[in-house]
Write an enzyme that holds these catalytic residues in place. Structure first.
Site, PDB file in Angstrom:
ATOM      1  N   LYS A 178       0.841  -1.198   0.000  1.00 28.73           N
ATOM      2  CA  LYS A 178       0.000   0.000   0.000  1.00 28.73           C
ATOM      3  C   LYS A 178       0.876   1.248   0.000  1.00 28.73           C
ATOM      4  O   LYS A 178       1.673   1.454   0.907  1.00 28.73           O
ATOM      5  CB  LYS A 178      -0.904   0.052   1.236  1.00 28.73           C
ATOM      6  N   GLU A 251      10.727   0.850   9.875  1.00 32.94           N
ATOM      7  CA  GLU A 251      11.721   1.895   9.603  1.00 32.94           C
ATOM      8  C   GLU A 251      11.000   3.216   9.803  1.00 32.94           C
ATOM      9  O   GLU A 251      10.164   3.613   8.998  1.00 32.94           O
ATOM     10  CB  GLU A 251      12.271   1.764   8.181  1.00 32.94           C
ATOM     11  N   CYS A 285      14.326  10.646   6.608  1.00 30.51           N
ATOM     12  CA  CYS A 285      14.584  10.334   8.014  1.00 30.51           C
ATOM     13  C   CYS A 285      16.067  10.288   8.341  1.00 30.51           C
ATOM     14  O   CYS A 285      16.445  10.229   9.508  1.00 30.51           O
ATOM     15  CB  CYS A 285      13.903   9.031   8.418  1.00 30.51           C
ATOM     16  N   GLU A 381      11.021  15.403  15.257  1.00 33.04           N
ATOM     17  CA  GLU A 381      11.338  15.366  13.832  1.00 33.04           C
ATOM     18  C   GLU A 381      10.516  16.406  13.076  1.00 33.04           C
ATOM     19  O   GLU A 381       9.287  16.363  13.079  1.00 33.04           O
ATOM     20  CB  GLU A 381      11.061  13.971  13.280  1.00 33.04           C
TER      21      GLU A 381
END
Length: 478
Positions: A178, A251, A285, A381
Protein backbone atom coordinates in the site's frame (compact mmCIF):
# COMPACT_ATOMS: atom_id res chain seq x y z
CA UNK A 1 -13.63 24.39 -17.43
CA UNK A 2 -12.66 21.51 -15.15
CA UNK A 3 -10.07 18.92 -16.18
CA UNK A 4 -11.06 15.30 -15.89
CA UNK A 5 -8.98 13.52 -13.25
CA UNK A 6 -6.99 10.43 -14.13
CA UNK A 7 -8.34 7.26 -12.50
CA UNK A 8 -5.85 5.10 -10.60
CA UNK A 9 -6.88 1.58 -9.64
CA UNK A 10 -5.87 -1.23 -7.31
CA UNK A 11 -3.88 -4.14 -8.74
CA UNK A 12 -5.13 -7.48 -7.40
CA UNK A 13 -4.59 -10.99 -8.76
CA UNK A 14 -3.17 -9.74 -12.03
CA UNK A 15 -5.84 -7.16 -12.87
CA UNK A 16 -6.67 -3.55 -12.16
CA UNK A 17 -9.80 -2.95 -10.07
CA UNK A 18 -11.74 -0.12 -8.51
CA UNK A 19 -12.57 -0.30 -4.81
CA UNK A 20 -15.37 -2.78 -4.22
CA UNK A 21 -17.63 -0.07 -2.85
CA UNK A 22 -16.53 2.52 -5.41
CA UNK A 23 -15.02 4.96 -2.92
CA UNK A 24 -12.12 7.16 -4.06
CA UNK A 25 -9.87 9.95 -2.82
CA UNK A 26 -8.39 12.80 -4.82
CA UNK A 27 -4.63 12.85 -5.35
CA UNK A 28 -2.98 16.28 -5.31
CA UNK A 29 0.22 17.43 -7.01
CA UNK A 30 2.08 19.24 -4.19
CA UNK A 31 3.86 21.54 -6.63
CA UNK A 32 0.55 23.03 -7.74
CA UNK A 33 -1.84 22.18 -4.93
CA UNK A 34 -4.26 20.86 -7.56
CA UNK A 35 -5.81 17.39 -7.89
CA UNK A 36 -4.69 15.35 -10.88
CA UNK A 37 -6.11 11.87 -10.17
CA UNK A 38 -8.40 9.78 -8.04
CA UNK A 39 -7.39 6.55 -6.30
CA UNK A 40 -9.42 3.81 -4.64
CA UNK A 41 -10.15 4.26 -0.95
CA UNK A 42 -9.83 0.54 -0.31
CA UNK A 43 -11.85 -1.18 2.38
CA UNK A 44 -12.18 -4.62 3.88
CA UNK A 45 -13.39 -6.33 0.69
CA UNK A 46 -10.41 -4.98 -1.27
CA UNK A 47 -7.89 -6.01 1.37
CA UNK A 48 -9.49 -9.44 1.61
CA UNK A 49 -9.21 -9.90 -2.15
CA UNK A 50 -5.58 -8.81 -2.23
CA UNK A 51 -4.63 -11.07 0.66
CA UNK A 52 -6.47 -14.02 -0.88
CA UNK A 53 -4.63 -13.41 -4.14
CA UNK A 54 -1.22 -13.26 -2.45
CA UNK A 55 -1.94 -16.35 -0.36
CA UNK A 56 -3.00 -18.37 -3.40
CA UNK A 57 0.14 -17.37 -5.30
CA UNK A 58 2.52 -18.05 -2.42
CA UNK A 59 3.07 -21.84 -2.67
CA UNK A 60 4.16 -21.79 -6.32
CA UNK A 61 6.34 -18.68 -5.85
CA UNK A 62 7.89 -20.13 -2.68
CA UNK A 63 8.73 -23.38 -4.45
CA UNK A 64 10.57 -21.79 -7.36
CA UNK A 65 14.30 -22.40 -7.19
CA UNK A 66 16.16 -19.18 -6.36
CA UNK A 67 17.61 -18.91 -9.85
CA UNK A 68 14.09 -18.61 -11.26
CA UNK A 69 13.09 -15.86 -8.84
CA UNK A 70 16.33 -14.10 -9.74
CA UNK A 71 15.33 -14.11 -13.42
CA UNK A 72 12.01 -12.47 -12.60
CA UNK A 73 13.68 -9.74 -10.53
CA UNK A 74 16.28 -9.05 -13.21
CA UNK A 75 13.45 -8.65 -15.74
CA UNK A 76 11.76 -6.18 -13.37
CA UNK A 77 14.98 -4.18 -13.08
CA UNK A 78 15.37 -4.10 -16.86
CA UNK A 79 11.75 -3.01 -17.29
CA UNK A 80 12.19 -0.20 -14.73
CA UNK A 81 15.18 1.03 -16.73
CA UNK A 82 13.29 0.84 -19.99
CA UNK A 83 10.28 2.70 -18.61
CA UNK A 84 12.26 5.10 -16.46
CA UNK A 85 10.75 8.24 -17.97
CA UNK A 86 7.22 7.02 -17.18
CA UNK A 87 8.23 6.25 -13.61
CA UNK A 88 9.87 9.67 -13.26
CA UNK A 89 6.78 11.44 -14.57
CA UNK A 90 4.53 9.58 -12.13
CA UNK A 91 6.86 10.26 -9.21
CA UNK A 92 7.13 13.95 -10.04
CA UNK A 93 3.33 14.23 -10.06
CA UNK A 94 3.30 12.34 -6.76
CA UNK A 95 5.85 14.50 -5.00
CA UNK A 96 6.74 17.64 -6.97
CA UNK A 97 10.41 16.60 -6.95
CA UNK A 98 12.82 18.04 -9.51
CA UNK A 99 12.71 15.99 -12.69
CA UNK A 100 16.47 15.91 -13.21
CA UNK A 101 17.26 14.80 -9.66
CA UNK A 102 14.58 12.13 -9.75
CA UNK A 103 16.16 10.80 -12.93
CA UNK A 104 19.74 10.83 -11.57
CA UNK A 105 19.25 10.11 -7.86
CA UNK A 106 16.35 7.64 -7.75
CA UNK A 107 16.12 5.49 -10.88
CA UNK A 108 19.76 4.22 -10.87
CA UNK A 109 19.78 3.14 -7.18
CA UNK A 110 16.31 1.57 -7.50
CA UNK A 111 17.42 -0.55 -10.44
CA UNK A 112 20.66 -1.43 -8.67
CA UNK A 113 18.81 -2.44 -5.51
CA UNK A 114 16.46 -4.75 -7.42
CA UNK A 115 19.46 -6.37 -9.09
CA UNK A 116 21.20 -6.75 -5.74
CA UNK A 117 18.26 -8.62 -4.28
CA UNK A 118 18.02 -10.70 -7.44
CA UNK A 119 21.52 -11.89 -6.59
CA UNK A 120 20.69 -12.27 -2.90
CA UNK A 121 17.94 -14.73 -3.87
CA UNK A 122 20.71 -17.23 -4.69
CA UNK A 123 22.76 -16.58 -1.55
CA UNK A 124 20.59 -18.06 1.20
CA UNK A 125 23.10 -18.97 3.85
CA UNK A 126 22.88 -21.11 6.96
CA UNK A 127 25.18 -22.98 9.27
CA UNK A 128 26.66 -26.17 7.91
CA UNK A 129 24.75 -29.39 8.40
CA UNK A 130 26.34 -31.66 10.95
CA UNK A 131 26.00 -34.21 13.73
CA UNK A 132 25.55 -32.53 17.09
CA UNK A 133 24.09 -35.65 18.72
CA UNK A 134 25.30 -39.14 17.95
CA UNK A 135 23.31 -40.79 15.16
CA UNK A 136 21.49 -37.61 14.17
CA UNK A 137 22.17 -35.01 11.50
CA UNK A 138 20.90 -31.44 11.81
CA UNK A 139 20.09 -29.19 8.88
CA UNK A 140 19.10 -25.52 8.97
CA UNK A 141 16.58 -24.37 6.36
CA UNK A 142 15.99 -20.70 5.60
CA UNK A 143 12.50 -20.25 4.20
CA UNK A 144 10.21 -17.41 3.06
CA UNK A 145 7.77 -16.17 5.66
CA UNK A 146 4.60 -16.04 3.56
CA UNK A 147 2.37 -13.12 2.58
CA UNK A 148 3.87 -9.73 3.48
CA UNK A 149 1.68 -6.67 4.15
CA UNK A 150 3.78 -3.64 3.26
CA UNK A 151 3.13 0.08 3.70
CA UNK A 152 5.35 2.63 1.94
CA UNK A 153 5.71 6.35 2.81
CA UNK A 154 5.16 9.49 0.77
CA UNK A 155 8.70 10.92 0.83
CA UNK A 156 10.20 8.32 -1.55
CA UNK A 157 7.19 6.37 -2.89
CA UNK A 158 9.06 4.57 -5.67
CA UNK A 159 12.31 3.82 -3.89
CA UNK A 160 10.69 2.75 -0.64
CA UNK A 161 8.39 0.54 -2.70
CA UNK A 162 11.50 -1.15 -4.09
CA UNK A 163 12.97 -1.51 -0.59
CA UNK A 164 9.76 -3.35 0.34
CA UNK A 165 8.98 -5.65 -2.55
CA UNK A 166 12.47 -6.55 -3.82
CA UNK A 167 13.78 -8.44 -0.74
CA UNK A 168 10.35 -9.94 -0.07
CA UNK A 169 9.94 -11.36 -3.57
CA UNK A 170 13.58 -12.45 -3.76
CA UNK A 171 13.16 -14.50 -0.58
CA UNK A 172 10.06 -16.24 -1.96
CA UNK A 173 7.29 -14.24 -0.29
CA UNK A 174 4.26 -12.69 -1.96
CA UNK A 175 3.31 -9.07 -1.41
CA UNK A 176 0.40 -6.73 -0.79
CA UNK A 177 1.81 -3.20 -0.96
CA UNK A 178 0.00 0.00 0.00
CA UNK A 179 1.43 3.39 -0.98
CA UNK A 180 0.65 6.54 0.96
CA UNK A 181 -2.74 8.02 0.15
CA UNK A 182 -0.99 11.18 -1.10
CA UNK A 183 1.43 9.39 -3.47
CA UNK A 184 -0.13 6.33 -5.16
CA UNK A 185 0.63 7.11 -8.81
CA UNK A 186 4.13 5.65 -9.17
CA UNK A 187 3.22 2.54 -7.16
CA UNK A 188 0.26 1.83 -9.45
CA UNK A 189 2.59 2.17 -12.43
CA UNK A 190 5.08 -0.19 -10.77
CA UNK A 191 2.22 -2.67 -10.38
CA UNK A 192 1.58 -2.50 -14.12
CA UNK A 193 5.25 -3.15 -14.85
CA UNK A 194 5.79 -5.89 -12.26
CA UNK A 195 2.44 -7.51 -12.98
CA UNK A 196 3.42 -7.98 -16.61
CA UNK A 197 6.41 -10.04 -15.48
CA UNK A 198 5.58 -12.12 -12.38
CA UNK A 199 2.77 -14.67 -12.01
CA UNK A 200 -0.58 -13.22 -10.99
CA UNK A 201 -1.06 -12.76 -7.27
CA UNK A 202 2.64 -12.52 -6.46
CA UNK A 203 2.54 -8.70 -6.34
CA UNK A 204 -0.61 -6.77 -5.39
CA UNK A 205 -1.25 -3.08 -4.72
CA UNK A 206 -4.11 -1.54 -2.77
CA UNK A 207 -4.43 2.19 -2.31
CA UNK A 208 -6.12 3.95 0.55
CA UNK A 209 -5.70 5.76 3.84
CA UNK A 210 -4.63 4.85 7.38
CA UNK A 211 -7.68 2.67 7.84
CA UNK A 212 -6.70 0.67 4.76
CA UNK A 213 -3.25 0.16 6.21
CA UNK A 214 -4.74 -0.89 9.53
CA UNK A 215 -6.95 -3.46 7.79
CA UNK A 216 -3.87 -4.89 6.08
CA UNK A 217 -1.85 -5.15 9.28
CA UNK A 218 -4.72 -6.64 11.28
CA UNK A 219 -5.63 -9.13 8.56
CA UNK A 220 -5.15 -12.78 9.49
CA UNK A 221 -3.41 -13.76 6.25
CA UNK A 222 -0.05 -11.93 6.25
CA UNK A 223 2.74 -13.40 8.34
CA UNK A 224 4.69 -10.13 8.32
CA UNK A 225 3.91 -6.42 8.38
CA UNK A 226 6.48 -3.94 7.14
CA UNK A 227 6.14 -0.16 7.30
CA UNK A 228 8.25 2.88 6.61
CA UNK A 229 6.61 5.86 8.29
CA UNK A 230 6.21 7.90 11.43
CA UNK A 231 6.88 6.70 14.97
CA UNK A 232 3.18 7.00 15.73
CA UNK A 233 2.28 4.83 12.75
CA UNK A 234 4.97 2.31 13.67
CA UNK A 235 3.66 2.00 17.20
CA UNK A 236 0.15 1.43 15.91
CA UNK A 237 1.38 -1.25 13.50
CA UNK A 238 3.37 -2.99 16.25
CA UNK A 239 0.33 -2.96 18.52
CA UNK A 240 -2.02 -4.26 15.82
CA UNK A 241 0.42 -6.95 14.70
CA UNK A 242 0.92 -8.12 18.28
CA UNK A 243 -2.65 -9.43 18.42
CA UNK A 244 -1.69 -12.44 16.30
CA UNK A 245 2.10 -12.20 16.75
CA UNK A 246 2.95 -11.17 13.20
CA UNK A 247 6.53 -10.35 12.43
CA UNK A 248 7.02 -6.60 12.22
CA UNK A 249 9.63 -4.62 10.28
CA UNK A 250 9.68 -0.90 11.18
CA UNK A 251 11.72 1.90 9.60
CA UNK A 252 10.51 5.03 11.35
CA UNK A 253 11.63 8.56 12.12
CA UNK A 254 15.05 10.09 12.53
CA UNK A 255 16.82 13.09 13.96
CA UNK A 256 20.33 12.67 12.62
CA UNK A 257 23.10 14.46 14.54
CA UNK A 258 25.89 15.95 12.42
CA UNK A 259 28.91 16.40 14.71
CA UNK A 260 31.38 18.93 13.34
CA UNK A 261 34.76 19.24 15.08
CA UNK A 262 37.11 22.20 14.86
CA UNK A 263 39.58 20.44 12.53
CA UNK A 264 37.05 19.66 9.81
CA UNK A 265 37.33 20.84 6.21
CA UNK A 266 34.86 23.69 6.65
CA UNK A 267 34.08 24.29 2.97
CA UNK A 268 33.40 20.61 2.25
CA UNK A 269 31.36 20.20 5.42
CA UNK A 270 29.14 23.20 4.63
CA UNK A 271 28.53 22.09 1.06
CA UNK A 272 27.78 18.46 1.91
CA UNK A 273 25.72 19.16 5.03
CA UNK A 274 23.54 21.76 3.36
CA UNK A 275 22.74 19.36 0.51
CA UNK A 276 22.12 16.48 2.93
CA UNK A 277 19.87 18.68 5.04
CA UNK A 278 17.80 20.29 2.30
CA UNK A 279 17.63 17.48 -0.30
CA UNK A 280 14.06 16.32 -0.89
CA UNK A 281 12.92 19.30 1.19
CA UNK A 282 14.42 17.63 4.27
CA UNK A 283 11.74 14.92 3.99
CA UNK A 284 14.19 12.16 4.72
CA UNK A 285 14.58 10.33 8.01
CA UNK A 286 18.37 10.43 7.57
CA UNK A 287 18.52 14.13 6.63
CA UNK A 288 21.36 16.19 8.12
CA UNK A 289 19.02 18.36 10.13
CA UNK A 290 20.63 18.56 13.60
CA UNK A 291 24.12 20.04 13.41
CA UNK A 292 26.40 20.10 16.48
CA UNK A 293 29.43 22.36 16.01
CA UNK A 294 32.49 22.87 18.21
CA UNK A 295 32.27 26.23 19.95
CA UNK A 296 35.56 27.46 18.45
CA UNK A 297 34.11 27.48 14.91
CA UNK A 298 30.41 27.83 15.75
CA UNK A 299 29.85 31.42 14.65
CA UNK A 300 31.83 31.03 11.43
CA UNK A 301 29.99 27.81 10.63
CA UNK A 302 26.55 29.30 11.24
CA UNK A 303 27.32 32.25 9.01
CA UNK A 304 28.56 29.99 6.20
CA UNK A 305 25.62 27.59 6.54
CA UNK A 306 23.14 30.47 6.44
CA UNK A 307 24.76 31.68 3.21
CA UNK A 308 24.55 28.17 1.75
CA UNK A 309 20.86 28.09 2.65
CA UNK A 310 20.27 31.46 1.03
CA UNK A 311 21.96 30.16 -2.13
CA UNK A 312 19.82 26.99 -2.19
CA UNK A 313 16.78 27.12 -4.43
CA UNK A 314 13.41 25.42 -4.25
CA UNK A 315 10.90 25.49 -7.07
CA UNK A 316 8.96 23.67 -9.76
CA UNK A 317 9.99 20.23 -11.03
CA UNK A 318 11.12 21.44 -14.45
CA UNK A 319 13.47 24.08 -13.03
CA UNK A 320 16.98 22.65 -13.43
CA UNK A 321 18.47 24.98 -10.82
CA UNK A 322 16.44 23.80 -7.82
CA UNK A 323 17.73 21.36 -5.19
CA UNK A 324 14.29 20.40 -3.94
CA UNK A 325 10.59 20.77 -4.56
CA UNK A 326 7.60 21.25 -2.26
CA UNK A 327 6.63 19.62 0.97
CA UNK A 328 4.34 16.72 0.25
CA UNK A 329 0.99 17.96 1.52
CA UNK A 330 -0.68 20.83 3.38
CA UNK A 331 -0.47 19.01 6.69
CA UNK A 332 3.29 18.73 6.33
CA UNK A 333 3.54 22.41 5.43
CA UNK A 334 1.55 23.25 8.56
CA UNK A 335 3.82 21.02 10.66
CA UNK A 336 7.03 22.67 9.46
CA UNK A 337 5.51 26.14 9.81
CA UNK A 338 4.38 25.29 13.33
CA UNK A 339 7.89 24.37 14.47
CA UNK A 340 9.20 27.75 13.32
CA UNK A 341 6.26 29.67 14.77
CA UNK A 342 6.80 28.01 18.17
CA UNK A 343 10.54 28.66 18.41
CA UNK A 344 11.63 29.85 21.86
CA UNK A 345 12.87 33.41 22.36
CA UNK A 346 16.52 32.31 22.54
CA UNK A 347 16.43 30.78 19.05
CA UNK A 348 17.58 32.74 16.00
CA UNK A 349 16.38 32.16 12.44
CA UNK A 350 19.55 32.70 10.42
CA UNK A 351 17.99 31.97 7.02
CA UNK A 352 14.57 31.15 5.61
CA UNK A 353 11.80 30.42 8.08
CA UNK A 354 8.91 31.08 5.70
CA UNK A 355 6.74 29.64 2.97
CA UNK A 356 7.75 30.31 -0.63
CA UNK A 357 4.91 31.50 -2.89
CA UNK A 358 1.20 30.85 -2.53
CA UNK A 359 0.90 27.97 -4.99
CA UNK A 360 1.94 24.50 -3.88
CA UNK A 361 3.61 23.65 -0.57
CA UNK A 362 7.08 25.15 -0.90
CA UNK A 363 9.18 26.15 2.12
CA UNK A 364 12.42 28.12 2.17
CA UNK A 365 15.77 26.55 3.16
CA UNK A 366 15.97 27.37 6.84
CA UNK A 367 18.77 27.55 9.43
CA UNK A 368 18.05 28.03 13.14
CA UNK A 369 20.73 28.61 15.80
CA UNK A 370 20.89 29.46 19.50
CA UNK A 371 19.03 26.33 20.50
CA UNK A 372 19.09 24.25 23.68
CA UNK A 373 19.00 20.46 23.94
CA UNK A 374 15.48 20.29 25.34
CA UNK A 375 13.93 22.59 22.73
CA UNK A 376 11.05 21.05 20.77
CA UNK A 377 12.77 21.53 17.42
CA UNK A 378 15.81 19.60 18.67
CA UNK A 379 13.84 16.71 20.17
CA UNK A 380 11.14 16.24 17.51
CA UNK A 381 11.34 15.37 13.83
CA UNK A 382 10.54 18.38 11.66
CA UNK A 383 10.72 16.52 8.32
CA UNK A 384 11.25 19.71 6.37
CA UNK A 385 14.07 21.88 4.94
CA UNK A 386 15.17 23.06 8.38
CA UNK A 387 18.70 22.66 9.80
CA UNK A 388 19.27 23.42 13.48
CA UNK A 389 22.68 24.31 14.93
CA UNK A 390 23.92 23.79 18.48
CA UNK A 391 27.33 24.45 20.03
CA UNK A 392 29.40 21.97 22.04
CA UNK A 393 32.62 22.35 24.01
CA UNK A 394 34.01 18.82 24.27
CA UNK A 395 33.82 15.40 22.66
CA UNK A 396 31.88 14.13 25.66
CA UNK A 397 29.29 16.89 25.37
CA UNK A 398 28.96 16.25 21.64
CA UNK A 399 28.13 12.61 22.35
CA UNK A 400 25.66 13.59 25.08
CA UNK A 401 23.83 15.98 22.76
CA UNK A 402 23.95 13.63 19.78
CA UNK A 403 22.51 10.67 21.69
CA UNK A 404 20.09 12.80 23.70
CA UNK A 405 17.02 12.23 21.50
CA UNK A 406 14.56 9.36 21.11
CA UNK A 407 15.58 8.63 17.52
CA UNK A 408 18.59 6.54 16.50
CA UNK A 409 18.67 6.03 12.74
CA UNK A 410 21.65 7.89 11.28
CA UNK A 411 24.47 10.26 12.24
CA UNK A 412 27.70 11.71 10.91
CA UNK A 413 31.07 12.87 12.27
CA UNK A 414 33.23 15.50 10.62
CA UNK A 415 36.91 15.51 11.61
CA UNK A 416 40.40 14.89 10.24
CA UNK A 417 41.35 12.97 13.40
CA UNK A 418 40.99 9.26 12.59
CA UNK A 419 41.14 8.13 16.22
CA UNK A 420 38.42 10.59 17.19
CA UNK A 421 36.26 9.42 14.30
CA UNK A 422 36.64 5.82 15.45
CA UNK A 423 35.82 6.72 19.06
CA UNK A 424 32.71 8.60 17.95
CA UNK A 425 31.53 5.80 15.65
CA UNK A 426 31.65 3.45 18.64
CA UNK A 427 29.67 5.59 21.08
CA UNK A 428 27.12 7.21 18.75
CA UNK A 429 23.87 5.28 19.32
CA UNK A 430 22.67 5.20 15.73
CA UNK A 431 22.19 2.52 13.11
CA UNK A 432 24.49 4.33 10.69
CA UNK A 433 27.52 6.54 11.31
CA UNK A 434 28.98 8.41 8.33
CA UNK A 435 32.43 9.96 8.60
CA UNK A 436 33.13 13.15 6.63
CA UNK A 437 30.05 12.51 4.51
CA UNK A 438 26.30 12.24 5.10
CA UNK A 439 23.46 10.35 3.38
CA UNK A 440 25.10 7.99 0.79
CA UNK A 441 23.44 4.56 0.78
CA UNK A 442 24.49 1.41 -1.07
CA UNK A 443 22.53 -1.78 -1.66
CA UNK A 444 25.19 -3.93 0.00
CA UNK A 445 25.05 -2.17 3.39
CA UNK A 446 22.19 -2.28 5.95
CA UNK A 447 19.95 0.67 6.71
CA UNK A 448 17.93 0.74 9.91
CA UNK A 449 17.91 2.24 13.37
CA UNK A 450 17.49 1.75 17.08
CA UNK A 451 15.20 3.18 19.76
CA UNK A 452 12.15 4.95 18.29
CA UNK A 453 13.60 4.74 14.80
CA UNK A 454 12.34 1.16 14.71
CA UNK A 455 13.87 -2.25 14.11
CA UNK A 456 14.76 -4.47 11.21
CA UNK A 457 17.07 -3.59 8.32
CA UNK A 458 16.45 -2.44 4.77
CA UNK A 459 18.91 -3.17 1.97
CA UNK A 460 21.85 -5.61 2.25
CA UNK A 461 21.87 -9.29 3.11
CA UNK A 462 20.53 -8.33 6.54
CA UNK A 463 17.44 -6.81 4.95
CA UNK A 464 17.03 -9.95 2.84
CA UNK A 465 17.30 -12.16 5.95
CA UNK A 466 14.48 -10.19 7.59
CA UNK A 467 12.10 -11.68 5.02
CA UNK A 468 13.05 -15.26 5.87
CA UNK A 469 12.47 -17.67 8.76
CA UNK A 470 14.75 -20.34 10.21
CA UNK A 471 13.79 -24.00 10.50
CA UNK A 472 15.78 -26.81 12.12
CA UNK A 473 15.47 -30.24 10.52
CA UNK A 474 16.95 -33.26 12.35
CA UNK A 475 17.14 -36.71 10.84
CA UNK A 476 18.17 -40.05 12.28
CA UNK A 477 21.06 -41.83 10.60
CA UNK A 478 19.80 -45.19 11.83
Amino acid sequence: MSTELRRLRNYINGEFRDAADGRTTEVVNPATGEAYATAPLSGQADVDAAMESAAAAFPAWRDLVPAERQKYLLKIADAFEERAEELIAAEVENTGKPIGLTRSEEIPPMVDQIRFFAGAARMLEGRAAGEYMEGLTSIVRREPIGVCAQVAPWNYPMMMGVWKFAPALAAGNTVVLKPSDTTPASTVLMAEIIGSIVPKGVFNVVTGDRDTGRLMVEHKTPAMASITGSVRAGMQVAESASKDLKRVHLELGGKAPVVVFEDTDMAKAIEDISVAGFFNAGQDCTAATRVLVHESIHDEFVQALAKAAADTKTGMPDDEDVLYGPLNNPNQLAQVTGFIDRLPAHARVEAGGHRVGEKGYFYAPTVVSGLKQDDEIIQSEVFGPVITVQSFSSEEQAVEYANGVEFALASSVWTKDHARAMRMSKVLDFGCVWINTHIPLVAEMPHGGFKKSGYGKDLSAYGFDDYTRIKHVMTSLG
